[in-house]
Design an enzyme around this catalytic site. Structure first.
Site, short mmCIF file in Angstrom:
data_model
loop_
_atom_site.label_atom_id
_atom_site.label_comp_id
_atom_site.label_asym_id
_atom_site.label_seq_id
_atom_site.Cartn_x
_atom_site.Cartn_y
_atom_site.Cartn_z
N LYS A 196 2.01 -0.92 4.99
CA LYS A 196 2.78 -1.76 4.08
C LYS A 196 3.86 -0.93 3.36
O LYS A 196 4.76 -0.43 3.99
CB LYS A 196 1.82 -2.46 3.12
CG LYS A 196 0.61 -3.11 3.85
CD LYS A 196 1.06 -4.24 4.72
CE LYS A 196 0.04 -4.84 5.70
NZ LYS A 196 -1.33 -4.59 5.67
N TYR B 209 -8.07 -9.04 0.67
CA TYR B 209 -7.57 -9.17 2.03
C TYR B 209 -8.68 -9.68 2.96
O TYR B 209 -9.79 -9.13 2.96
CB TYR B 209 -7.00 -7.82 2.49
CG TYR B 209 -6.68 -7.79 3.95
CD1 TYR B 209 -5.78 -8.72 4.49
CD2 TYR B 209 -7.26 -6.88 4.81
CE1 TYR B 209 -5.48 -8.72 5.85
CE2 TYR B 209 -6.97 -6.88 6.17
CZ TYR B 209 -6.08 -7.81 6.67
OH TYR B 209 -5.81 -7.81 8.01
N ASP C 135 -8.30 -0.45 -3.60
CA ASP C 135 -7.27 -0.72 -2.59
C ASP C 135 -5.96 -0.89 -3.35
O ASP C 135 -5.75 -1.89 -4.05
CB ASP C 135 -7.66 -1.98 -1.81
CG ASP C 135 -6.65 -2.32 -0.70
OD1 ASP C 135 -5.49 -1.89 -0.81
OD2 ASP C 135 -7.02 -3.04 0.24
N ARG D 269 -8.03 15.30 17.41
CA ARG D 269 -8.77 14.30 16.63
C ARG D 269 -9.19 14.90 15.29
O ARG D 269 -9.24 14.23 14.28
CB ARG D 269 -10.00 13.79 17.42
CG ARG D 269 -10.88 12.88 16.59
CD ARG D 269 -11.80 11.97 17.40
NE ARG D 269 -12.36 12.54 18.59
CZ ARG D 269 -13.34 13.46 18.62
NH1 ARG D 269 -13.87 13.90 17.52
NH2 ARG D 269 -13.77 13.94 19.77
C1 LIG Z 1 -4.54 -5.36 0.59
C2 LIG Z 1 -4.79 -4.95 2.02
N1 LIG Z 1 -5.75 -4.05 2.29
C3 LIG Z 1 -6.00 -3.64 3.56
C4 LIG Z 1 -5.31 -4.16 4.63
C5 LIG Z 1 -5.64 -3.71 6.02
O1 LIG Z 1 -4.68 -2.83 6.50
P1 LIG Z 1 -4.26 -2.69 8.04
O2 LIG Z 1 -3.68 -3.98 8.47
O3 LIG Z 1 -3.28 -1.55 8.00
O4 LIG Z 1 -5.50 -2.35 8.79
C6 LIG Z 1 -4.30 -5.11 4.39
C7 LIG Z 1 -3.54 -5.69 5.52
O5 LIG Z 1 -2.86 -6.68 5.37
C8 LIG Z 1 -4.04 -5.51 3.04
O6 LIG Z 1 -3.09 -6.42 2.76
#
Ligand SMILES: Cc1ncc(COP(=O)(O)O)c(C=O)c1O
Length: 383
Positions: free
Chosen positions: A199, A102, A174, A50
């Protein structure tokens, strides 16, 4: 790795060193939970998986290199990486976040962290003035997504970073939609870059994972402490998959961008299509900033139909053959998504609509197939 190194070389060699025990060119998947110690406290730098794992370490080094940062940390999902950043805060602290982001980030902030006494202000981040107006003596963090999911709005990272610095506030960006191939927020003054590595970094729709990259050692130590204390770490196989994905990020992103241009322009000319959201249009309100801070416009595009009804949108969403109807984005294969009922369903309708996310909005993650085939597929679905 030298800072002048070119992108392709950087993505292929980031964090990659032959395995010291065998010379294996690919980082081995260290599928272990613990490490044998010679004597209490006498070990090879690895005690318990971990806290440390060599496959994760190779990925974390790679993440730092590709985002031009000093330190990388890998998490079990993008949301887990976001969760770690908010855990830097105390009850009473305030966060300024985008009003278009998101849905899972919004859900984490409102449904989990608000009850622990952290206050979130949601503002339109296309204008730095809106962020400035929301700053209070308790503001500790600015959280921005650019381009935003799903409306493709652009935030001026350098301008927000300057505002954050002046007010002694952390800025986390992000960078999921742009990927480090198109944009490097740390170079523009951000303190932390966050990714849903699920992604573009992974790129093959086969793992869930998140990442944070930063330059400040104290910040890294605090986030590492949260990572190991809260335990949202990715397994070694998943780390291997993202490491492998990073090696072709530049090749895939070039294709995503090229297909994105063709499809955005085709959509815009289609008689049945209403508004198309893509920052590469010269009349997009964020075009000048996107041009300044990004090296291309990516493969994410949203659009509305002229028949702005949910029924018409559902007909298109159910009729594509190459574009698969699914959540997520950034894989080699094209996906089509209905934000209102899928990725952004956790945002209350009134809030969504107020911020421009209509019921009929359709989001595309344009893959790297042949653009003519993708257009033919959209053409038959739109009718
Ligand atoms: C812009 C963005 N940030 C964060 C996330 C969250 O990521 P995860 O689905 O890997 O937890 C997503 C998921 O679609 C996203 O599109």
């Amino acid at each position: 790795m030298s800072s002048t190194i070119k992108p392709a070389t950087k993505f292929i060699h980031a964090g990659a060193a032959p395995d010291p025990s065998t010379g294996a060119i690919m980082t081995p998947i260290y599928q272990t939970s613990t490490y044998v110690q010679e004597a209490p406290g006498k070990n090879k730098g690895y005690e318990y998986a971990r806290s440390q794992n060599p496959t994760r370490k190779a990925l974390e080094d790679a993440l730092a290199v590709i985002e031009n940062g000093k330190y990388g940390l890998a998490f079990s999902s993008g949301v887990a990486a976001t969760d770690a950043v908010i855990k830097l805060l105390q009850p009473g602290d305030e966060v300024i976040a985008g009003n278009d982001m998101y849905g899972g980030t919004y859900r984490l902030f409102t449904k989990i962290f608000e009850k622990f006494g952290i206050k979130f202000h949601y503002v339109n981040m296309q204008e730095v003035q809106h962020i400035k107006a929301a700053i209070t003596p308790h503001t500790r963090l600015i959280w921005t997504e650019t381009p935003t999911n799903p409306l493709m709005n652009i935030t001026d990272i350098a301008a927000v970073a300057a505002l954050a610095k002046t007010n002694n506030i952390l800025l986390c960006v992000d960078n999921t939609f742009a990927s480090p191939y198109l944009q490097n927020p740390l170079d523009l003054g951000a303190d932390i870059v966050m990714h849903s590595s699920t992604k573009y970094l992974g790129g093959h729709s086969d793992t869930i994972q998140g990442a944070l990259v930063m330059n400040d050692t104290d910040l890294r130590d605090k986030l590492y402490f949260i990572q190991k204390s809260c335990g949202a770490v990715p397994g070694p196989m998943d780390c291997f998959l993202v490491l492998r994905g990073i090696k072709t990020l530049h090749v895939r992103m070039k294709e995503h961008c090229a297909n994105g241009i063709v499809i955005a322009q085709w959509l815009r000319k289609h008689p049945k299509i209403g508004k198309v959201y893509w920052p590469g249009f010269e009349d997009h309100p964020g075009y000048a900033i996107a041009k300044k801070q990004m090296r291309g416009f990516g493969g994410m595009i949203s659009f509305e139909l002229k028949d702005d009804s949910i029924e018409a949108a559902i007909r298109v969403l159910s009729s594509t053959k190459l574009f698969s109807l699914a959540e997520s984005l950034g894989g080699v294969e094209s996906l089509i998504n209905h934000p209102a009922s899928m990725t952004h369903a956790s945002i209350p309708k009134a809030e969504r609509v107020k911020n421009g996310l209509s019921d009929s909005l359709i989001r595309l993650s344009v893959g790297i197939e042949d653009a003519e085939d993708l257009i033919a597929d959209l053409g038959q679905a739109i009718g």
